[in-house]
Design an enzyme around this catalytic site. Sequence first.
Site: not given
Length: 470
Positions: A317, A348
């Site tokens: 990420e 997220h």
Amino acid sequence: MSALDINNLQNSFNQALNVSAGAVSTSPTQSYMNSVPARLHSYSVSQRQKALKPFFTGDIKILLLENVNQTAVEIFTNQGYQVEFYKSSLPEEELIEKIKDVHAIGIRSKTQLGENILKHAKNLVVVGCFCIGTNQVDLKYAASMGVSVFNSPFSNSRSVAELVIAEIIVLARQIGDRSIELHTGTWNKVSSRCWEVRGKTLGIIGYGHIGSQLSVLAESMGMHVIYYDIVTIMSLGTAKQVSTLDELLNKADFVTLHVPETADTKNLLSAPQFAAMKDGAYVINASRGTVIDIPSLILAMKAGKIGGAAIDVFPHEPAKNGAGAFSDDLNKWTSELVSLPNVILTPHIGGSTEEAQSAIGVEVASAMSKYINEGASVGSVNFPEVSLRALNLDQDNTVRVLYIHKNVPGVLKTVNNILSNHNIEKQFSDSSGEIAYLMADIADVNQSDIKSIYDELNKTPEKISIRLLY
Ligand SMILES: NC(=O)C1=CN([C@@H]2O[C@H](COP(=O)(O)OP(=O)(O)OC[C@H]3O[C@@H](n4cnc5c(N)ncnc54)[C@H](O)[C@@H]3O)[C@@H](O)[C@H]2O)C=CC1
Ligand SMILES: O=C(O)CCC(=O)C(=O)O
């Protein structure tokens, strides 16, 4: 947010959980929670208590990364600590430089605190994960350094469950695709392969805080709920636990994952599991990016086996927000994934609501402050849970000894010999794996005694770390 607001938030946090400081809080999954140690939820020192402090609190340095909520910043600032705050995570080299100096660090899910980083943290006392997951921290290594790690075990559970409810309907109605089409001028009024969720089966993998909360919400929309977990857990409502993952995959119209990142959950859903699912079933992952094998998901979607997917978490990420951050450079399959129909991708944000973030800020900052100021490790995820009742204001010359040591025989005898010239008012010791933690309040200690007690304890070979509070 003012100090008064924070107090109010702490109060409402406790009221919402129906707990007072020191009480055991319970979640609906009582059988699961019985295996979890009691947790303290807020930090305050009553006016009749002696406020213990390690030393001048202005010396305590805290590094906060990843835009940890302002409620936490205010709690630490009110304690007099020095706070350094960053909105994003830091590159490894910079993190190593910063961590050398600090007593506490607060992170979310992005910052990796492995041995390679922690070994530089010579002053570190405590780590706060301002989230549920603690897989980003090498918990064992931290414990071996005498560093206690805290998290927020359920303050964002509801937010994740609500996101998943939204995604179930968005996938069933292909809302993502219709919205993208209309944004680019295409009117595409279709009902083919669009469904109501009433009467459909939701399969929940991992029936902990999030999975069980989701179960209740899904049933209220008329869904049937089945779940698979490695432990037997009391079902809520009319949900049913199934005994194998395959049974869940065979029966569910929607499969959603709510497991932690562990060696066992890596690629929990891969090609054989997608093949075992019903034709046209949907997959939702808001747990951790390692839990689904995305290249296999892409193949299953291209083959028409999977009807849609919602993914909130990814193996890699970005460190910070910004255009171009989510690309093939990060995960090599990105462009293939984004080109598929009926795929909802979110950055997220499962736990990213105002409610969850402020509650997490209060909870984790309170636990960290209590550990720094009083030594209480209740709620720690890598440490024996030890706490002593507060000292009174008239206990002027009482010193609290916090002694973290290797869990080997004979240590208590050695330590108590060192403390034996003083009245040990109270003492509590517990161990967890290779680590043990002794807390003792000793009375009638003058300034010169403090130094000699420290020096004597420091010489003991089993010592990992010592703090004296007074
Ligand atoms: N997307 C987001 O923003 C968020 C993601 N999370 C993730 O969600 C995960 C789950 O959160 P909670 O429900 O609070 O955790 P929890 O610890 O309450 O529940 C996890 C459940 O998974 C079960 N489990 C563990 N290994 C399993 C396996 N191999 N197969 C089946 N079940 C298994 C456990 O027995 C437990 O019941 C967290 O560990 C975190 O990684 C949590 C919060 C926010
Ligand atoms: O909000 C975050 O940064 C992480 C949320 C999450 O994944 C967690 O709580 O485990």
